[in-house]
Design a protein around this motif. Structure first.
Motif, PDB file in Angstrom:
ATOM      1  N   LYS A 118       0.864  -1.179   0.000  1.00  0.00           N
ATOM      2  CA  LYS A 118       0.000   0.000   0.000  1.00  0.00           C
ATOM      3  C   LYS A 118       0.894   1.219   0.000  1.00  0.00           C
ATOM      4  O   LYS A 118       1.551   1.510   1.001  1.00  0.00           O
ATOM      5  CB  LYS A 118      -0.923   0.002   1.209  1.00  0.00           C
ATOM      6  N   GLY A 119       0.941   1.893  -1.128  1.00  0.00           N
ATOM      7  CA  GLY A 119       1.834   3.036  -1.260  1.00  0.00           C
ATOM      8  C   GLY A 119       3.279   2.598  -1.137  1.00  0.00           C
ATOM      9  O   GLY A 119       3.736   1.723  -1.857  1.00  0.00           O
ATOM     10  N   LYS A 120       3.997   3.147  -0.171  1.00  0.00           N
ATOM     11  CA  LYS A 120       5.401   2.778   0.068  1.00  0.00           C
ATOM     12  C   LYS A 120       5.536   1.694   1.131  1.00  0.00           C
ATOM     13  O   LYS A 120       6.650   1.292   1.465  1.00  0.00           O
ATOM     14  CB  LYS A 120       6.205   4.012   0.506  1.00  0.00           C
ATOM     15  N   GLU A 121       4.419   1.239   1.695  1.00  0.00           N
ATOM     16  CA  GLU A 121       4.477   0.202   2.735  1.00  0.00           C
ATOM     17  C   GLU A 121       4.334  -1.189   2.125  1.00  0.00           C
ATOM     18  O   GLU A 121       3.418  -1.447   1.345  1.00  0.00           O
ATOM     19  CB  GLU A 121       3.361   0.396   3.768  1.00  0.00           C
ATOM     20  N   LEU A 122       5.247  -2.064   2.505  1.00  0.00           N
ATOM     21  CA  LEU A 122       5.191  -3.472   2.156  1.00  0.00           C
ATOM     22  C   LEU A 122       4.906  -4.212   3.454  1.00  0.00           C
ATOM     23  O   LEU A 122       5.717  -4.170   4.384  1.00  0.00           O
ATOM     24  CB  LEU A 122       6.522  -3.938   1.550  1.00  0.00           C
ATOM     25  N   SER A 134      -1.448 -14.474  12.393  1.00  0.00           N
ATOM     26  CA  SER A 134      -0.563 -13.575  11.657  1.00  0.00           C
ATOM     27  C   SER A 134       0.305 -12.745  12.594  1.00  0.00           C
ATOM     28  O   SER A 134      -0.164 -12.232  13.606  1.00  0.00           O
ATOM     29  CB  SER A 134      -1.397 -12.643  10.785  1.00  0.00           C
ATOM     30  N   ILE A 135       1.573 -12.602  12.208  1.00  0.00           N
ATOM     31  CA  ILE A 135       2.508 -11.718  12.897  1.00  0.00           C
ATOM     32  C   ILE A 135       2.943 -10.704  11.843  1.00  0.00           C
ATOM     33  O   ILE A 135       3.534 -11.068  10.828  1.00  0.00           O
ATOM     34  CB  ILE A 135       3.713 -12.499  13.449  1.00  0.00           C
ATOM     35  N   ALA A 136       2.623  -9.443  12.095  1.00  0.00           N
ATOM     36  CA  ALA A 136       2.850  -8.403  11.085  1.00  0.00           C
ATOM     37  C   ALA A 136       4.267  -7.852  11.136  1.00  0.00           C
ATOM     38  O   ALA A 136       4.823  -7.640  12.201  1.00  0.00           O
ATOM     39  CB  ALA A 136       1.848  -7.274  11.283  1.00  0.00           C
ATOM     40  N   ARG A 137       4.811  -7.643   9.953  1.00  0.00           N
ATOM     41  CA  ARG A 137       6.067  -6.902   9.778  1.00  0.00           C
ATOM     42  C   ARG A 137       5.779  -5.873   8.692  1.00  0.00           C
ATOM     43  O   ARG A 137       5.364  -6.224   7.593  1.00  0.00           O
ATOM     44  CB  ARG A 137       7.190  -7.828   9.357  1.00  0.00           C
ATOM     45  N   ILE A 138       6.005  -4.630   9.026  1.00  0.00           N
ATOM     46  CA  ILE A 138       5.708  -3.549   8.092  1.00  0.00           C
ATOM     47  C   ILE A 138       7.023  -2.887   7.688  1.00  0.00           C
ATOM     48  O   ILE A 138       7.805  -2.455   8.539  1.00  0.00           O
ATOM     49  CB  ILE A 138       4.743  -2.527   8.720  1.00  0.00           C
ATOM     50  N   TYR A 139       7.255  -2.856   6.388  1.00  0.00           N
ATOM     51  CA  TYR A 139       8.477  -2.282   5.832  1.00  0.00           C
ATOM     52  C   TYR A 139       8.132  -1.041   5.008  1.00  0.00           C
ATOM     53  O   TYR A 139       7.056  -0.941   4.430  1.00  0.00           O
ATOM     54  CB  TYR A 139       9.186  -3.282   4.919  1.00  0.00           C
ATOM     55  N   ILE A 140       9.070  -0.125   4.942  1.00  0.00           N
ATOM     56  CA  ILE A 140       8.956   1.051   4.087  1.00  0.00           C
ATOM     57  C   ILE A 140       9.890   0.830   2.894  1.00  0.00           C
ATOM     58  O   ILE A 140      11.096   0.618   3.071  1.00  0.00           O
ATOM     59  CB  ILE A 140       9.345   2.351   4.829  1.00  0.00           C
ATOM     60  N   LEU A 141       9.320   0.846   1.693  1.00  0.00           N
ATOM     61  CA  LEU A 141      10.112   0.633   0.483  1.00  0.00           C
ATOM     62  C   LEU A 141      10.958   1.863   0.184  1.00  0.00           C
ATOM     63  O   LEU A 141      10.452   2.976   0.120  1.00  0.00           O
ATOM     64  CB  LEU A 141       9.195   0.361  -0.709  1.00  0.00           C
ATOM     65  N   GLN A 142      12.249   1.641   0.016  1.00  0.00           N
ATOM     66  CA  GLN A 142      13.147   2.708  -0.398  1.00  0.00           C
ATOM     67  C   GLN A 142      13.402   2.635  -1.899  1.00  0.00           C
ATOM     68  O   GLN A 142      13.577   3.641  -2.561  1.00  0.00           O
ATOM     69  CB  GLN A 142      14.478   2.622   0.356  1.00  0.00           C
ATOM     70  N   LEU A 149      15.442  -4.693  -4.581  1.00  0.00           N
ATOM     71  CA  LEU A 149      14.392  -4.420  -3.606  1.00  0.00           C
ATOM     72  C   LEU A 149      15.083  -3.972  -2.313  1.00  0.00           C
ATOM     73  O   LEU A 149      15.888  -4.710  -1.750  1.00  0.00           O
ATOM     74  CB  LEU A 149      13.569  -5.687  -3.365  1.00  0.00           C
ATOM     75  N   VAL A 150      14.811  -2.733  -1.889  1.00  0.00           N
ATOM     76  CA  VAL A 150      15.453  -2.170  -0.700  1.00  0.00           C
ATOM     77  C   VAL A 150      14.351  -1.606   0.192  1.00  0.00           C
ATOM     78  O   VAL A 150      13.518  -0.823  -0.265  1.00  0.00           O
ATOM     79  CB  VAL A 150      16.452  -1.050  -1.066  1.00  0.00           C
ATOM     80  N   TYR A 151      14.375  -2.035   1.464  1.00  0.00           N
ATOM     81  CA  TYR A 151      13.383  -1.509   2.414  1.00  0.00           C
ATOM     82  C   TYR A 151      13.922  -1.565   3.828  1.00  0.00           C
ATOM     83  O   TYR A 151      14.938  -2.195   4.099  1.00  0.00           O
ATOM     84  CB  TYR A 151      12.050  -2.251   2.308  1.00  0.00           C
ATOM     85  N   HIS A 152      13.229  -0.855   4.727  1.00  0.00           N
ATOM     86  CA  HIS A 152      13.575  -0.900   6.145  1.00  0.00           C
ATOM     87  C   HIS A 152      12.290  -1.066   6.944  1.00  0.00           C
ATOM     88  O   HIS A 152      11.195  -0.768   6.455  1.00  0.00           O
ATOM     89  CB  HIS A 152      14.336   0.361   6.582  1.00  0.00           C
ATOM     90  N   GLU A 153      12.455  -1.565   8.179  1.00  0.00           N
ATOM     91  CA  GLU A 153      11.278  -1.706   9.036  1.00  0.00           C
ATOM     92  C   GLU A 153      10.799  -0.319   9.445  1.00  0.00           C
ATOM     93  O   GLU A 153      11.600   0.590   9.632  1.00  0.00           O
ATOM     94  CB  GLU A 153      11.608  -2.544  10.276  1.00  0.00           C
ATOM     95  N   ARG A 154       9.503  -0.188   9.567  1.00  0.00           N
ATOM     96  CA  ARG A 154       8.915   1.110   9.874  1.00  0.00           C
ATOM     97  C   ARG A 154       9.472   1.676  11.179  1.00  0.00           C
ATOM     98  O   ARG A 154       9.773   2.863  11.282  1.00  0.00           O
ATOM     99  CB  ARG A 154       7.392   0.982   9.949  1.00  0.00           C
ATOM    100  N   ASP A 159      17.934  -0.295  10.124  1.00  0.00           N
ATOM    101  CA  ASP A 159      18.072  -1.677   9.629  1.00  0.00           C
ATOM    102  C   ASP A 159      17.529  -1.740   8.207  1.00  0.00           C
ATOM    103  O   ASP A 159      16.330  -1.917   7.977  1.00  0.00           O
ATOM    104  CB  ASP A 159      17.309  -2.647  10.539  1.00  0.00           C
ATOM    105  N   ILE A 160      18.417  -1.598   7.243  1.00  0.00           N
ATOM    106  CA  ILE A 160      18.038  -1.578   5.832  1.00  0.00           C
ATOM    107  C   ILE A 160      18.288  -2.960   5.229  1.00  0.00           C
ATOM    108  O   ILE A 160      19.366  -3.536   5.404  1.00  0.00           O
ATOM    109  CB  ILE A 160      18.823  -0.496   5.073  1.00  0.00           C
ATOM    110  N   TYR A 161      17.299  -3.479   4.533  1.00  0.00           N
ATOM    111  CA  TYR A 161      17.385  -4.792   3.901  1.00  0.00           C
ATOM    112  C   TYR A 161      17.472  -4.586   2.393  1.00  0.00           C
ATOM    113  O   TYR A 161      16.641  -3.915   1.803  1.00  0.00           O
ATOM    114  CB  TYR A 161      16.165  -5.638   4.256  1.00  0.00           C
ATOM    115  N   ARG A 162      18.484  -5.203   1.794  1.00  0.00           N
ATOM    116  CA  ARG A 162      18.681  -5.104   0.352  1.00  0.00           C
ATOM    117  C   ARG A 162      18.601  -6.505  -0.252  1.00  0.00           C
ATOM    118  O   ARG A 162      19.265  -7.424   0.218  1.00  0.00           O
ATOM    119  CB  ARG A 162      20.041  -4.499   0.029  1.00  0.00           C
TER     120      ARG A 162
END
Length: 167
Positions: A118-122, A134-142, A149-154, A159-162
């Motif tokens: 949704k938008g920039k949120e994965l 369900s256990i939620a993990r919300i990432y912000i897409l960079q 694919l590059v994102y970090h936890e909200r 902590d940036i994941y590439r």
């Protein structure tokens, strides 16, 4: 001209056979189709186009197999397989550094998640073998491209994941 008895019998037999064949063809082509028991009708033929307009499309830049660039043993797969009940798509992840292989994952159990963008949120909602909780993990897409694919936890911006697209 007089025909022999044998010729008359042969001609009569041929004409009778032709008349019977014509009657059978006419009957089969004009009778109403009666439903038969234990017969499955093909209501969705595959020789034409088939499209379900109610099912949304997954983001094509997210869908695919990804490898973490810092830890090449960490794999993520985002499918475009839609779960109508939760209105999300399926995905899975595993880390071979933890001695977990893809084939170790039970279908829609540990390691699997439902995801949406949704938008920039994965958003990823993990599942478990024992219970569908369900256990939620919300990432912000960079960055989201066809091969990166590059994102970090909200809540943890440092902590940036590439991930790179797996070929």
């Amino acid at each position: 001209m007089q025909l022999s008895k044998r010729t008359i019998i042969i001609l009569s037999s041929v004409l009778a056979a032709a008349a019977i064949a014509a009657a059978v063809v006419w009957y089969r082509s004009h009778r109403e189709a009666q439903p038969q028991e234990n017969v499955v009708l093909n209501e969705h033929p595959t020789d034409g186009a088939f499209y379900e307009c109610d099912i949304p499309s997954a983001d094509p830049l997210i869908v695919g197999r990804w490898i973490n660039t810092a830890n090449p043993q960490w794999h993520k797969v985002y499918y475009d397989d839609y779960d109508e009940e939760t209105e999300m798509f399926w995905g899975k992840e595993w880390n071979e550094a933890d001695d977990v292989q893809e084939e170790d994952l039970r279908y829609h159990g540990n390691g699997w998640f439902r995801w949406n963008k949704k938008g920039k949120e994965l958003r990823e909602y993990s599942t478990m073998d024992v219970k569908d909780m369900s256990i939620a993990r919300i990432y912000i897409l960079q960055r989201s491209s066809s091969d990166s694919l590059v994102y970090h936890e909200r809540d943890y911006k440092r902590d940036i994941y590439r991930f790179a697209k797996e070929e």
